[in-house]
Enzyme design. Structure first.
Site, PDB file in Angstrom:
ATOM      1  N   ARG A   1       0.810  -1.229   0.000  1.00  0.00           N
ATOM      2  CA  ARG A   1       0.000   0.000   0.000  1.00  0.00           C
ATOM      3  C   ARG A   1       0.838   1.272   0.000  1.00  0.00           C
ATOM      4  O   ARG A   1       0.404   2.317   0.482  1.00  0.00           O
ATOM      5  CB  ARG A   1      -0.982   0.024   1.166  1.00  0.00           C
ATOM      6  CG  ARG A   1      -2.012  -1.096   1.102  1.00  0.00           C
ATOM      7  CD  ARG A   1      -3.223  -0.824   1.977  1.00  0.00           C
ATOM      8  NE  ARG A   1      -4.047  -2.022   2.053  1.00  0.00           N
ATOM      9  CZ  ARG A   1      -3.944  -2.935   3.014  1.00  0.00           C
ATOM     10  NH1 ARG A   1      -3.084  -2.765   3.980  1.00  0.00           N
ATOM     11  NH2 ARG A   1      -4.722  -3.984   3.005  1.00  0.00           N
TER      12      ARG A   1
ATOM     13  N   LYS B   1       2.053  11.317 -11.502  1.00  0.00           N
ATOM     14  CA  LYS B   1       1.202  10.449 -12.321  1.00  0.00           C
ATOM     15  C   LYS B   1       1.972   9.157 -12.596  1.00  0.00           C
ATOM     16  O   LYS B   1       3.040   9.186 -13.210  1.00  0.00           O
ATOM     17  CB  LYS B   1       0.838  11.130 -13.637  1.00  0.00           C
ATOM     18  CG  LYS B   1      -0.276  12.147 -13.481  1.00  0.00           C
ATOM     19  CD  LYS B   1      -0.882  12.493 -14.834  1.00  0.00           C
ATOM     20  CE  LYS B   1      -2.038  13.474 -14.696  1.00  0.00           C
ATOM     21  NZ  LYS B   1      -2.612  13.840 -16.002  1.00  0.00           N
TER      22      LYS B   1
ATOM     23  N   GLU C   1       7.340  18.131 -25.271  1.00  0.00           N
ATOM     24  CA  GLU C   1       6.799  18.555 -23.970  1.00  0.00           C
ATOM     25  C   GLU C   1       7.381  19.913 -23.566  1.00  0.00           C
ATOM     26  O   GLU C   1       6.701  20.731 -22.941  1.00  0.00           O
ATOM     27  CB  GLU C   1       7.095  17.513 -22.882  1.00  0.00           C
ATOM     28  CG  GLU C   1       6.500  16.121 -23.131  1.00  0.00           C
ATOM     29  CD  GLU C   1       4.998  16.019 -22.818  1.00  0.00           C
ATOM     30  OE1 GLU C   1       4.377  17.020 -22.417  1.00  0.00           O
ATOM     31  OE2 GLU C   1       4.447  14.902 -23.003  1.00  0.00           O
TER      32      GLU C   1
ATOM     33  N   LYS D   1       6.020  22.793 -14.671  1.00  0.00           N
ATOM     34  CA  LYS D   1       5.311  21.591 -14.218  1.00  0.00           C
ATOM     35  C   LYS D   1       5.051  21.660 -12.713  1.00  0.00           C
ATOM     36  O   LYS D   1       3.946  21.373 -12.241  1.00  0.00           O
ATOM     37  CB  LYS D   1       6.143  20.348 -14.558  1.00  0.00           C
ATOM     38  CG  LYS D   1       5.528  19.031 -14.105  1.00  0.00           C
ATOM     39  CD  LYS D   1       4.696  18.375 -15.170  1.00  0.00           C
ATOM     40  CE  LYS D   1       3.947  17.176 -14.645  1.00  0.00           C
ATOM     41  NZ  LYS D   1       4.012  16.003 -15.510  1.00  0.00           N
TER      42      LYS D   1
ATOM     43  N   GLU E   1      -5.536  16.871 -10.599  1.00  0.00           N
ATOM     44  CA  GLU E   1      -6.203  17.235 -11.834  1.00  0.00           C
ATOM     45  C   GLU E   1      -7.702  17.434 -11.679  1.00  0.00           C
ATOM     46  O   GLU E   1      -8.510  16.887 -12.424  1.00  0.00           O
ATOM     47  CB  GLU E   1      -5.901  16.189 -12.928  1.00  0.00           C
ATOM     48  CG  GLU E   1      -6.103  16.741 -14.322  1.00  0.00           C
ATOM     49  CD  GLU E   1      -5.428  15.900 -15.404  1.00  0.00           C
ATOM     50  OE1 GLU E   1      -4.252  15.583 -15.276  1.00  0.00           O
ATOM     51  OE2 GLU E   1      -6.108  15.577 -16.382  1.00  0.00           O
TER      52      GLU E   1
ATOM     53  N   ARG F   1      -4.631  21.524 -13.720  1.00  0.00           N
ATOM     54  CA  ARG F   1      -3.594  20.573 -14.149  1.00  0.00           C
ATOM     55  C   ARG F   1      -3.884  19.997 -15.532  1.00  0.00           C
ATOM     56  O   ARG F   1      -2.968  19.605 -16.255  1.00  0.00           O
ATOM     57  CB  ARG F   1      -3.440  19.441 -13.125  1.00  0.00           C
ATOM     58  CG  ARG F   1      -2.336  18.477 -13.515  1.00  0.00           C
ATOM     59  CD  ARG F   1      -1.961  17.480 -12.438  1.00  0.00           C
ATOM     60  NE  ARG F   1      -0.937  16.590 -12.957  1.00  0.00           N
ATOM     61  CZ  ARG F   1      -0.126  15.849 -12.230  1.00  0.00           C
ATOM     62  NH1 ARG F   1      -0.218  15.875 -10.918  1.00  0.00           N
ATOM     63  NH2 ARG F   1       0.774  15.073 -12.795  1.00  0.00           N
TER      64      ARG F   1
ATOM     65  N   ASN G   1      -2.187  18.539 -20.404  1.00  0.00           N
ATOM     66  CA  ASN G   1      -2.553  17.573 -21.434  1.00  0.00           C
ATOM     67  C   ASN G   1      -2.674  18.208 -22.818  1.00  0.00           C
ATOM     68  O   ASN G   1      -3.162  17.570 -23.749  1.00  0.00           O
ATOM     69  CB  ASN G   1      -3.888  16.896 -21.069  1.00  0.00           C
ATOM     70  CG  ASN G   1      -3.768  16.079 -19.809  1.00  0.00           C
ATOM     71  OD1 ASN G   1      -2.773  15.393 -19.602  1.00  0.00           O
ATOM     72  ND2 ASN G   1      -4.772  16.158 -18.952  1.00  0.00           N
TER      73      ASN G   1
ATOM     74  N   HIS H   1      -2.194  16.217 -25.930  1.00  0.00           N
ATOM     75  CA  HIS H   1      -2.248  14.806 -25.546  1.00  0.00           C
ATOM     76  C   HIS H   1      -3.536  14.118 -25.976  1.00  0.00           C
ATOM     77  O   HIS H   1      -3.574  12.895 -26.036  1.00  0.00           O
ATOM     78  CB  HIS H   1      -2.088  14.666 -24.022  1.00  0.00           C
ATOM     79  CG  HIS H   1      -0.674  14.903 -23.558  1.00  0.00           C
ATOM     80  ND1 HIS H   1       0.005  16.078 -23.793  1.00  0.00           N
ATOM     81  CD2 HIS H   1       0.201  14.106 -22.879  1.00  0.00           C
ATOM     82  CE1 HIS H   1       1.233  16.002 -23.264  1.00  0.00           C
ATOM     83  NE2 HIS H   1       1.371  14.818 -22.715  1.00  0.00           N
TER      84      HIS H   1
ATOM     85  N   HIS I   1      -2.474  10.947 -27.719  1.00  0.00           N
ATOM     86  CA  HIS I   1      -2.690   9.603 -27.156  1.00  0.00           C
ATOM     87  C   HIS I   1      -3.374   8.681 -28.162  1.00  0.00           C
ATOM     88  O   HIS I   1      -3.021   7.515 -28.288  1.00  0.00           O
ATOM     89  CB  HIS I   1      -3.547   9.678 -25.891  1.00  0.00           C
ATOM     90  CG  HIS I   1      -2.752   9.964 -24.656  1.00  0.00           C
ATOM     91  ND1 HIS I   1      -3.351  10.224 -23.452  1.00  0.00           N
ATOM     92  CD2 HIS I   1      -1.420  10.010 -24.441  1.00  0.00           C
ATOM     93  CE1 HIS I   1      -2.417  10.439 -22.538  1.00  0.00           C
ATOM     94  NE2 HIS I   1      -1.245  10.322 -23.107  1.00  0.00           N
TER      95      HIS I   1
ATOM     96  N   HIS J   1       5.595   8.709 -27.552  1.00  0.00           N
ATOM     97  CA  HIS J   1       4.756   9.665 -26.843  1.00  0.00           C
ATOM     98  C   HIS J   1       4.987  11.125 -27.255  1.00  0.00           C
ATOM     99  O   HIS J   1       4.046  11.830 -27.638  1.00  0.00           O
ATOM    100  CB  HIS J   1       4.929   9.499 -25.330  1.00  0.00           C
ATOM    101  CG  HIS J   1       4.104  10.457 -24.529  1.00  0.00           C
ATOM    102  ND1 HIS J   1       2.732  10.432 -24.533  1.00  0.00           N
ATOM    103  CD2 HIS J   1       4.456  11.511 -23.740  1.00  0.00           C
ATOM    104  CE1 HIS J   1       2.264  11.407 -23.762  1.00  0.00           C
ATOM    105  NE2 HIS J   1       3.291  12.073 -23.267  1.00  0.00           N
TER     106      HIS J   1
END
Lengths: 364, 364
Positions: B122, B144, B186, B230, B240, B244, B248, B251, B255, B268
């Site tokens: 955990r 993330k 990026e 960032k 997010e 935030r 993206n 993206h 994606h 990517h």
């Protein structure tokens, strides 16, 4: 009987509603909480055939688009393959970040649904509807979610809190007696670690071994005080940096016994019962607890229909080895939660292996 | 050049150290942070053969017991099977809650190591040592973590922050030029969404398409301002819930293109480059952005050696369908991040499919 217990946490607080006969109003509860438009009910075949229809109907009539994921029953299916099935159904039904996963079942279903909710799209809403005594008083509260690794229980998981817990005690009427007794192990645990008065109430009851033998007032007390104890402890230490570890009383040896018997011969609560007996004896051997207190604890455990002996055929050295895989191991040392009086425990990693061995031998 | 950027979050803050030639001092950094006694380095064969030995030696000489997990390289291995391998090695080496997983590699290694660290027992300690430009300026920061579902990128994961990020820019010397350019996508993104002055600095540079063509001052600026952008955005909205999402930018379509080409034909950063071109054109078609600004953006993208066209053979309707699986879908509507000026974007779910179709056709 109908009450609400608050779990107060720094980042997210939530309510546990204990309310008989309200399973068919789940949709109304969720509607008030503003939990998106899509819900995925995760359950097992037994529970879903008993209660699935009314939960489904309730959610639909509150405007939810509902899908279901029925997983095979039992601890042996609490693994990543089951989680993958939940993911696949979440994908098929295009669950979104604002959607909700609803766990309808016992601890296994709750732990898996919580882990899937924690990790799908990096976290979506999660609601617990526990249907076993053990899930009601323990596993549905506090955000411990996860699955087993083939070599150890709950090694894979996340802390992830539900938005809401609905406890409808009426569903206990269909709970097999073995499961009821297993749940009583966790209930007795709260008496030993937290609440001496609650323990005395259980001591005073002539029977604890079946729902039919417990009067409604005592059942109410059991649910309320157990949930309150859990909420109090978790509220002080959500991620088990300190005091929360006391909830693992009976779990160190309990987990090892469960794991070595393949999670079916000894179910979780039964393991905890055996583990509490062992922890009590270890504490007595270390001079921290009295023979008298040990006897009082064990009498209540027996009254709940639970075993105070190890299952036959278990190898003691194998139990001792299995302790090393426990999550509670720190700097290579196994940590035990040991009672110091009825209502109070301490945490120690100073338990000589010889004492563990001796106590386990006496329990064979 | 050597600087520290702070990521300030409500529950856990941490430092990003940008410090050339310090890879072999990782052990000293971790020693100061009090991160247990055991470390598991997760890496891929290429990176481990280049840098594994010095990281291993540094950790050992700072007193860590170190184990390693070498996973096959590439986005196609970013799945639950790889996570299981990390779990198995964590179990074999008896990692504890106080132990640390160290990600030594690019974004794929960082995302997987972070997810394994988030879910083993955990949650255990996690340190990022990014070795690609993309991982340095983006994926190693902000928590993330996750893996791909066979039908969609990053659908399985968790928000889980590292305790520390060490960026040693000298390792970029061994980075393939294709990967460098992908990282630049990026970097350019931060200019468009956050920092017009930074964008102008990139615009003023004669070359952006290879490390060898970039002067040390500009490289320092690129790393520092990208990490700062960032950190600023994540510090305002860790999970997010709002702002935030601007990270993206590029993206949404990016994606979809990556996913439809199996994560290898288009990597990517290349997808993000294509996605930014598409988003810019969509914004221009909607009258939110100017032709001039679109041209400025695309000129810089081209200067970084990135494509502004869709890969051949892609079906436009398949791209549009794939958008529906994106994590950013809300109430069934695809959300786009669209530029309004250089240095500022807005979030909208009001993009007609016809405009998406038209823009994609122009990019074929």
């Amino acid at each position: 009987m109908a009450c609400v217990i608050n779990v107060n946490l720094p980042q997210q607080s939530y309510e546990i509603a204990i309310a008989p006969g309200t399973l068919n109003t789940l949709g109304e509860y969720l509607g008030k909480l503003n939990l998106g438009k899509k819900a995925l009910i995760v359950s097992n075949p037994t529970i879903f055939s008993l209660y699935g229809e009314q939960v489904l109907t309730s959610l639909k009539s509150s405007g939810f688009q509902v899908s279901t994921c029925i997983l095979p029953d039992g601890e042996s299916y609490k693994n990543l393959d089951s989680i993958k099935k939940i993911y696949d159904i979440a994908l098929e039904n295009r669950l979104e970040r604002s959607s909700t996963m609803v766990a309808l079942g016992g601890g296994v279903i709750g732990d898996m649904t919580g882990f899937a909710a924690a990790t799908w799209l990096r976290g979506i809403n999660f609601v617990q509807v526990p249907t076993t005594l053990l899930a009601m008083v323990d596993s549905s509260i506090g955000g411990k979610t996860g699955v087993n690794h083939p070599q150890g229980k709950n090694l894979i998981g996340a802390f992830y809190q539900p938005q809401f817990v609905l406890i409808d005690p009426e569903v206990l009427q269909t709970l097999p007696v073995r499961e009821f007794r297993a749940g009583m192990a966790e209930v007795i645990k709260y008496g030993i670690i937290w609440d001496a008065e609650f323990f005395a109430q259980m001591e005073a009851s002539p029977h604890l071994d079946a729902l039919a033998n417990i009067n409604p007032e005592l059942l109410e007390t059991i649910l309320k005080l157990s949930c309150q104890a859990k909420a109090d402890v978790v509220g002080q230490d959500e991620k088990e940096a300190g005091i929360r570890a006391i909830l693992n009383y009976g779990h160190t040896i309990g987990h090892a016994v469960e794991s070595l018997t393949g999670y079916t011969q000894v179910i979780h609560g039964e393991g905890v019962g055996i583990g509490m007996v062992a922890a009590g004896q270890i504490a007595t051997n270390l001079g921290m607890w009295t023979e008298g207190a040990t006897a009082r604890q064990n009498t209540v455990i027996v009254k709940a229909g639970l075993s105070t002996q190890l299952p036959s055929g278990l190898d003691i050295e194998a139990i001792i080895d299995a302790l090393q895989i426990d999550k509670k191991v720190k700097a290579g040392k196994v940590r035990f939660i040991l009672p110091t009086e009825i209502g109070a425990v301490t945490i120690t990693d100073q338990v000589p292996k010889d004492i563990i061995r001796k106590v386990l031998q006496e329990m064979m």
